[in-house]
Design an enzyme around this catalytic site. Structure first.
Site, PDB file in Angstrom:
ATOM      1  N   ASP A  43      44.869  38.427  50.991  1.00 53.77           N
ATOM      2  CA  ASP A  43      43.717  39.023  51.678  1.00 53.77           C
ATOM      3  C   ASP A  43      42.712  37.947  52.078  1.00 53.77           C
ATOM      4  O   ASP A  43      41.503  38.107  51.877  1.00 53.77           O
ATOM      5  CB  ASP A  43      43.062  40.072  50.788  1.00 53.77           C
ATOM      6  CG  ASP A  43      42.142  41.005  51.576  1.00 53.77           C
ATOM      7  OD1 ASP A  43      42.330  41.131  52.802  1.00 53.77           O
ATOM      8  OD2 ASP A  43      41.248  41.610  50.957  1.00 53.77           O
ATOM      9  N   LYS A  93      30.636  41.827  38.725  1.00 52.72           N
ATOM     10  CA  LYS A  93      31.328  42.770  39.602  1.00 52.72           C
ATOM     11  C   LYS A  93      31.750  43.977  38.781  1.00 52.72           C
ATOM     12  O   LYS A  93      32.456  43.838  37.781  1.00 52.72           O
ATOM     13  CB  LYS A  93      32.547  42.099  40.242  1.00 52.72           C
ATOM     14  CG  LYS A  93      33.280  42.979  41.249  1.00 52.72           C
ATOM     15  CD  LYS A  93      34.408  42.185  41.923  1.00 52.72           C
ATOM     16  CE  LYS A  93      35.126  43.011  42.972  1.00 52.72           C
ATOM     17  NZ  LYS A  93      36.200  42.229  43.652  1.00 52.72           N
ATOM     18  N   VAL A 146      28.699  44.075  43.444  1.00 50.07           N
ATOM     19  CA  VAL A 146      28.481  42.753  42.873  1.00 50.07           C
ATOM     20  C   VAL A 146      26.980  42.521  42.727  1.00 50.07           C
ATOM     21  O   VAL A 146      26.207  42.792  43.655  1.00 50.07           O
ATOM     22  CB  VAL A 146      29.106  41.646  43.744  1.00 50.07           C
ATOM     23  CG1 VAL A 146      28.952  40.287  43.066  1.00 50.07           C
ATOM     24  CG2 VAL A 146      30.576  41.934  44.015  1.00 50.07           C
ATOM     25  N   MET A 174      36.269  47.925  46.269  1.00 51.35           N
ATOM     26  CA  MET A 174      36.577  48.083  44.854  1.00 51.35           C
ATOM     27  C   MET A 174      35.350  48.272  43.980  1.00 51.35           C
ATOM     28  O   MET A 174      35.451  48.824  42.889  1.00 51.35           O
ATOM     29  CB  MET A 174      37.358  46.862  44.356  1.00 51.35           C
ATOM     30  CG  MET A 174      38.732  46.723  44.985  1.00 51.35           C
ATOM     31  SD  MET A 174      39.849  48.074  44.549  1.00 51.35           S
ATOM     32  CE  MET A 174      40.105  47.731  42.820  1.00 51.35           C
TER      33      MET A 174
END
Length: 395
Positions: free
Chosen positions: A181, A87, A72, A69
């Site tokens: 997850d 992030k 960081v 995604m």
């Protein structure tokens, strides 16, 4: 990683961006330059924001991780004088509505949860058209990195990490949040407090809300995915508990329950096969440990514990406590023995002191005997007025 150059937001500034895989990874030194160039451009004042630069108070220190995604970074909050984790969503995903929704969902899901075993999120927003999250910075490494170094963990360490995972998940489940997850890279290990924290709720499902996953797609990590989730069924609490069992299995054995050349091959195993029994891979563990892994990884969700809290009551998680109690008993025994020795020493000192004082006064008495009241020295002592009066009257 595949590197490519993206023109950021049409401003004519080209930065090197890394297109990451599905699992988060530490940043290699050869890749940190591109990520540093990217973040140094991104944190500049947004020309579309009339309120100025919201990131003036933060100093970017270093890139610390990347995933499917985004990226960081460790940053320093100059106003509050503390490290934070920043992030930022990958630019090549920012135009995808599903990806943006998942990114925002992480903040929404985590904001409702309070637990010392969940990484808290401080702030979320959009800067230069890219969504971002500001989170607590956890010093240390994630569980995936630790396993890469050690291969597997001791049973005591594995059970303690699992306990912390279950406590964090219980807090999430109490708020109606299913993580979906759980995997080693999403478990952060604080090197200061020695606590494990669950992070990355980007795939979390909030009970009662519609799923943001497209039909025909799967969200999660195949090696830790429950059979029902691999089949596309609606995730629930038992889905997370299965993943906890899979992570515990890997911590104890040094390998995930299933592996293959592709995600679909692993999913095929998850839905149709059972993993190699843990007692065949690792011998000599307490029977309760084998039992809790089997219960958590039961193929049928109804055969798993009903909650993380119930799992914590399993006898396996009393093992670290019993070990600690035994150590305390040993310490108490040593302490009692030391206390007895100290009492004996004090008694001996008192007796010795008493003997010494008695001997001293005895010697003093021998050297200075008491005066004889009938001796010739007695008239030399001056009398009182009464004595004088008696002498006068007699004369």
């Amino acid at each position: 990683f595949d590197s490519r150059f993206l023109d950021l937001q049409g401003h004519g500034v080209t930065s090197r961006i890394l297109s990451m895989g599905s699992s988060s990874s530490p940043i290699r030194s050869s890749e940190s330059g591109g990520l540093t160039d990217f973040i140094e451009y991104w944190i500049q004042a947004d020309p579309d924001n009339p309120d100025g630069n919201a990131f003036e108070r933060y100093r970017i220190c270093e890139p610390i991780g990347a995933g499917g995604m985004g990226f960081v970074y460790r940053a320093f909050d100059q106003r509050l004088q503390r490290d934070v984790a920043l992030k930022v969503m990958s630019p090549h995903l920012a135009h995808q509505s599903i990806a943006r929704e998942r990114f925002i969902r992480e903040a929404q899901a985590t904001a409702s949860i309070y637990s010392p075993h969940i990484v808290p999120i401080f702030e979320t927003g959009v800067h230069r058209k890219l969504p971002y999250l500001l989170m607590a910075f956890v010093p240390g490494q994630n569980l995936q990195q630790l396993l890469a170094q050690t291969g597997k963990l001791s049973v005591e360490q594995a059970l303690m990490i699992t306990q912390h995972m279950l406590r964090g998940l219980q807090a999430a489940h109490d708020c109606g949040v299913i993580h979906r997850d759980i995997k080693p890279s999403n478990i952060l290990l604080n090197s200061v407090t020695h606590e494990a924290l669950v992070t990355d709720f980007g795939l979390a499902r909030i009970q009662g809300e519609a799923s943001i996953t497209h039909s025909g797609t799967l969200a999660g990590s195949p090696p830790y995915m429950s059979p029902e989730l691999a089949k596309g069924e609606t995730p629930n609490i038992q889905t997370d508990l299965y993943a906890v069992g899979a992570v515990l299995y890997e911590m104890l054995s040094g390998r995930p329950p299933f592996s293959g050349d592709s995600a679909w091959q692993i999913l095929h195993q998850v839905t149709r096969e059972k993993p190699t029994a843990l007692d065949e891979l690792v011998r000599g563990l307490p029977p309760d440990v084998y039992d809790v892994v089997d219960r958590l990884m039961a193929s049928d969700p109804v055969d798993r514990p009903i909650s993380a809290a119930q799992t914590l009551l399993h006898a396996a998680f009393a093992l670290p406590l019993r070990d600690a109690a035994e150590q305390n008993d040993q310490c108490s025994s040593r302490s009692s023995a030391n206390d007895g020795l100290r009492v004996k020493l004090r008694t001996s000192l008192w007796i010795g002191s008493a003997i010494a004082v008695t001997t001293f006064f005895a010697l003093l008495a021998v050297q200075n005997p008491p005066l004889n009241r009938h001796s010739s020295r007695e008239p030399q002592v001056k009398g009182t007025n009464t004595f004088q009066n008696d002498s006068t009257s007699s004369s």
